[in-house]
Design a protein around this motif. Structure first.
Motif, PDB file in Angstrom:
ATOM      1  N   ASP A 205       0.835  -1.207   0.000  1.00  0.00           N
ATOM      2  CA  ASP A 205       0.000   0.000   0.000  1.00  0.00           C
ATOM      3  C   ASP A 205       0.870   1.257   0.000  1.00  0.00           C
ATOM      4  O   ASP A 205       0.554   2.242  -0.696  1.00  0.00           O
ATOM      5  CB  ASP A 205      -0.923   0.010   1.220  1.00  0.00           C
ATOM      6  N   TYR A 206       1.939   1.255   0.793  1.00  0.00           N
ATOM      7  CA  TYR A 206       2.813   2.438   0.877  1.00  0.00           C
ATOM      8  C   TYR A 206       3.767   2.513  -0.310  1.00  0.00           C
ATOM      9  O   TYR A 206       4.242   3.597  -0.663  1.00  0.00           O
ATOM     10  CB  TYR A 206       3.608   2.414   2.188  1.00  0.00           C
ATOM     11  N   ASP A 207       4.115   1.360  -0.876  1.00  0.00           N
ATOM     12  CA  ASP A 207       5.022   1.271  -2.021  1.00  0.00           C
ATOM     13  C   ASP A 207       6.329   2.050  -1.785  1.00  0.00           C
ATOM     14  O   ASP A 207       6.714   2.917  -2.590  1.00  0.00           O
ATOM     15  CB  ASP A 207       4.330   1.796  -3.288  1.00  0.00           C
ATOM     16  N   PRO A 208       7.026   1.777  -0.679  1.00  0.00           N
ATOM     17  CA  PRO A 208       8.265   2.503  -0.384  1.00  0.00           C
ATOM     18  C   PRO A 208       9.379   2.131  -1.358  1.00  0.00           C
ATOM     19  O   PRO A 208       9.496   0.974  -1.777  1.00  0.00           O
ATOM     20  CB  PRO A 208       8.607   2.055   1.037  1.00  0.00           C
ATOM     21  N   LYS A 209      10.206   3.109  -1.709  1.00  0.00           N
ATOM     22  CA  LYS A 209      11.333   2.857  -2.605  1.00  0.00           C
ATOM     23  C   LYS A 209      12.512   2.237  -1.847  1.00  0.00           C
ATOM     24  O   LYS A 209      13.347   1.558  -2.434  1.00  0.00           O
ATOM     25  CB  LYS A 209      11.776   4.155  -3.269  1.00  0.00           C
ATOM     26  N   SER A 210      12.585   2.495  -0.540  1.00  0.00           N
ATOM     27  CA  SER A 210      13.650   1.911   0.282  1.00  0.00           C
ATOM     28  C   SER A 210      13.062   1.520   1.629  1.00  0.00           C
ATOM     29  O   SER A 210      12.332   2.294   2.243  1.00  0.00           O
ATOM     30  CB  SER A 210      14.801   2.901   0.472  1.00  0.00           C
ATOM     31  N   ILE A 211      13.380   0.286   2.059  1.00  0.00           N
ATOM     32  CA  ILE A 211      12.837  -0.253   3.311  1.00  0.00           C
ATOM     33  C   ILE A 211      14.019  -0.637   4.200  1.00  0.00           C
ATOM     34  O   ILE A 211      14.768  -1.569   3.886  1.00  0.00           O
ATOM     35  CB  ILE A 211      11.955  -1.492   3.054  1.00  0.00           C
ATOM     36  N   GLY A 212      14.196   0.071   5.290  1.00  0.00           N
ATOM     37  CA  GLY A 212      15.313  -0.204   6.187  1.00  0.00           C
ATOM     38  C   GLY A 212      15.027  -1.354   7.132  1.00  0.00           C
ATOM     39  O   GLY A 212      13.951  -1.422   7.735  1.00  0.00           O
ATOM     40  N   ILE A 213      15.986  -2.264   7.248  1.00  0.00           N
ATOM     41  CA  ILE A 213      15.918  -3.340   8.236  1.00  0.00           C
ATOM     42  C   ILE A 213      17.225  -3.341   9.024  1.00  0.00           C
ATOM     43  O   ILE A 213      18.266  -2.907   8.522  1.00  0.00           O
ATOM     44  CB  ILE A 213      15.665  -4.720   7.589  1.00  0.00           C
ATOM     45  N   ASN A 214      17.169  -3.831  10.248  1.00  0.00           N
ATOM     46  CA  ASN A 214      18.313  -3.705  11.150  1.00  0.00           C
ATOM     47  C   ASN A 214      19.308  -4.845  10.970  1.00  0.00           C
ATOM     48  O   ASN A 214      19.354  -5.805  11.743  1.00  0.00           O
ATOM     49  CB  ASN A 214      17.822  -3.628  12.595  1.00  0.00           C
ATOM     50  N   VAL A 215      20.130  -4.717   9.932  1.00  0.00           N
ATOM     51  CA  VAL A 215      21.215  -5.656   9.665  1.00  0.00           C
ATOM     52  C   VAL A 215      22.487  -4.844   9.448  1.00  0.00           C
ATOM     53  O   VAL A 215      22.475  -3.822   8.765  1.00  0.00           O
ATOM     54  CB  VAL A 215      20.919  -6.551   8.447  1.00  0.00           C
ATOM     55  N   SER A 216      23.584  -5.286  10.059  1.00  0.00           N
ATOM     56  CA  SER A 216      24.842  -4.555   9.969  1.00  0.00           C
ATOM     57  C   SER A 216      26.003  -5.496  10.253  1.00  0.00           C
ATOM     58  O   SER A 216      25.927  -6.319  11.169  1.00  0.00           O
ATOM     59  CB  SER A 216      24.861  -3.388  10.965  1.00  0.00           C
ATOM     60  N   GLU A 217      27.062  -5.374   9.493  1.00  0.00           N
ATOM     61  CA  GLU A 217      28.251  -6.195   9.725  1.00  0.00           C
ATOM     62  C   GLU A 217      29.089  -5.668  10.878  1.00  0.00           C
ATOM     63  O   GLU A 217      29.739  -6.442  11.580  1.00  0.00           O
ATOM     64  CB  GLU A 217      29.117  -6.251   8.459  1.00  0.00           C
TER      65      GLU A 217
END
Length: 451
Positions: free
Chosen positions: A146-158
């Motif tokens: 519904d929001y159709d976001p161009k970028s979706i942040g998730i909490n992953v980091s090296e």
């Protein structure tokens, strides 16, 4: 009557900070008593007011700067992302079942809600009517479409632990239910998480001095005749007094306090990172040191201070020690003068080393960010076991309104001990406001003197 104690120089009433002298506030004030703290019930209102301010005013700016249209913080009960507790109101002890927090950028605001079995107070209303676990994840996928976001942040980091809170199992669940189109739009929220964790807002800075003064006040108690009887009291006795005093006050220590003792005649290797020994009975003429940290109102402190135990017939601190502490304060001034907006932690470290060497100071710098946790994320400025550049974390730039434990030590020859090398270990909680470093609860400029 106010629920807050009057601190003399700093009085906190509700969330209002009053100072009688800006320079005194910046450089530090003497601690005369340990401030009282709020009951757990009375902490809810200020903590939640601070949180709402952060979510309403700080988060939209940070999401824009991080170029994220949506941010997902996904948690399971008792296996929460550590970041979860910085986002939810009091009193929240755990996520309920699977708790999906969603932050969606919309114009200049951020809509926040959950896709979960339960609302989280008025902060996160659920957009799911209930059902099976698979239906919950499918509902999240519908909302994302519904929001159709161009970028979706998730909490992953090296590299950054606090930005790596999404577990592998939950990550796989997300991918299973998310259309391929949106799987390709998943990106690390690392930059957003670091900025969220390190940035202090105006309401937080109004109460932070109170929190720091609790830590310094307990040290003041511990390094006195109230606690120490020379020839009887051990370093462990003092450390446990501090720990139990924190528990009595209802504030949370984030590590076990410790106390060390330097004594005339100790054989110290000049290149040893730390002087001082434990498991000793405190004797007249000893130098004592402690390191303590507490968390209160969701903000943490980190403090190291020095004390001296008088010998029989001694009524003031020896002049050699007075001068040694001044050298420690001089090192602090050198370090904090190098805090410049946009500089990296490694740049600040290198500049501090050069300036200390020019002024003939034998120093070691290991200053770290401070905030929601004791060893927080942001620019690392040296490490006690590595005085060279720190990859990645030392390369992070300095931003305004960020907190730090100004931590390090100097080694100085003490004339009264036949020029024995001693170590002054200092650490004080501070904030960089973009122009200068301000000690939140003052700094130690005089010795704790156990008469």
């Amino acid at each position: 009557m106010s629920k807050w104690v009057n601190l003399g120089v700093v009085a906190v009433l509700g969330l209002s900070l009053l100072t009688t002298n800006a320079e005194e506030y910046r450089q530090g004030v003497e601690i005369t008593e340990t401030p009282k703290v709020l009951s757990h019930r009375d902490r809810v209102e200020p903590v939640n007011r601070i949180l709402k301010h952060r979510l309403d005013h700080l988060l939209p700016r940070l999401m824009k700067e991080s170029d994220l249209d949506m941010w997902l913080v996904i948690n399971r009960e008792y296996g929460e992302d550590a970041l979860f507790y910085t986002l939810v109101p009091e009193p929240t002890f755990a996520a309920r079942r699977t708790t999906l927090l969603v932050f969606a950028k919309k114009a200049n605001t951020v809509e926040r809600f959950s896709v979960s079995r339960y609302d989280i107070g008025d902060f996160y209303k659920s957009r799911w009517q209930g059902g099976t676990v698979d239906q919950q994840w499918d509902r999240l996928a519908e909302i994302i479409e519904d929001y159709d976001p161009k970028s979706i942040g998730i909490n992953v980091s090296e590299e950054w632990a606090l930005a790596d809170g999404l577990t592998q199992g939950l990550h796989q669940k997300l991918l299973k239910h998310l259309p391929e189109k949106y799987q390709k739009r998943l990106v690390s929220s690392e930059e957003l998480v670091i900025r969220w964790m390190e940035t202090r807002t105006a309401p937080e800075l109004e109460v932070y001095p109170q929190i720091v003064k609790v830590a310094r006040g307990v040290i003041d108690e511990a390094f006195s005749n109230k606690v120490i009887t020379p020839g009887v009291t051990t370093d462990q006795d003092v450390a446990w007094y501090i720990r139990e005093r924190f528990e009595e006050l209802g504030v949370k220590p984030w590590f076990q306090p410790y106390v060390t003792i330097q004594r005339r005649g100790d054989e110290n290797e000049p290149n040893s990172p730390f002087f001082g020994k434990g498991n000793r009975t405190i004797e007249p003429g000893d130098i004592i040191h402690t390191d303590v940290g507490l968390c209160y109102l969701k903000l943490c402190t980190d403090t190291q201070e020095m004390g001296y135990v008088a010998k029989f017939g001694e009524y003031e601190v020896p002049q050699g020690l007075v001068k040694a502490l001044k050298v420690g304060n001089q090192w602090q001034d050198i370090l904090t003068a190098e805090f410049k907006n946009g500089r990296t932690g490694n740049d600040i470290l290198t500049a501090t080393h050069k300036a200390s060497k020019r002024q003939g100071i034998n120093s070691s710098t290991y200053t770290h960010p401070l905030g929601f946790v004791g060893h927080a994320i942001g620019p690392t400025i040296g490490m006690w076991d590595n005085q060279g550049p720190t990859p990645v974390k030392g390369d992070w730039k300095l931003y305004p309104n960020t907190g730090y434990a100004i931590e390090g030590n100097v080694k100085v020859s003490l004339p009264e001990w036949n020029n024995q090398l001693i170590q002054i270990m200092l650490e004080q909680s501070a904030v960089f406001d973009g122009e200068q470093v301000i000690y939140l609860g003052g700094r130690q400029t005089e010795w704790h003197f156990v008469r």
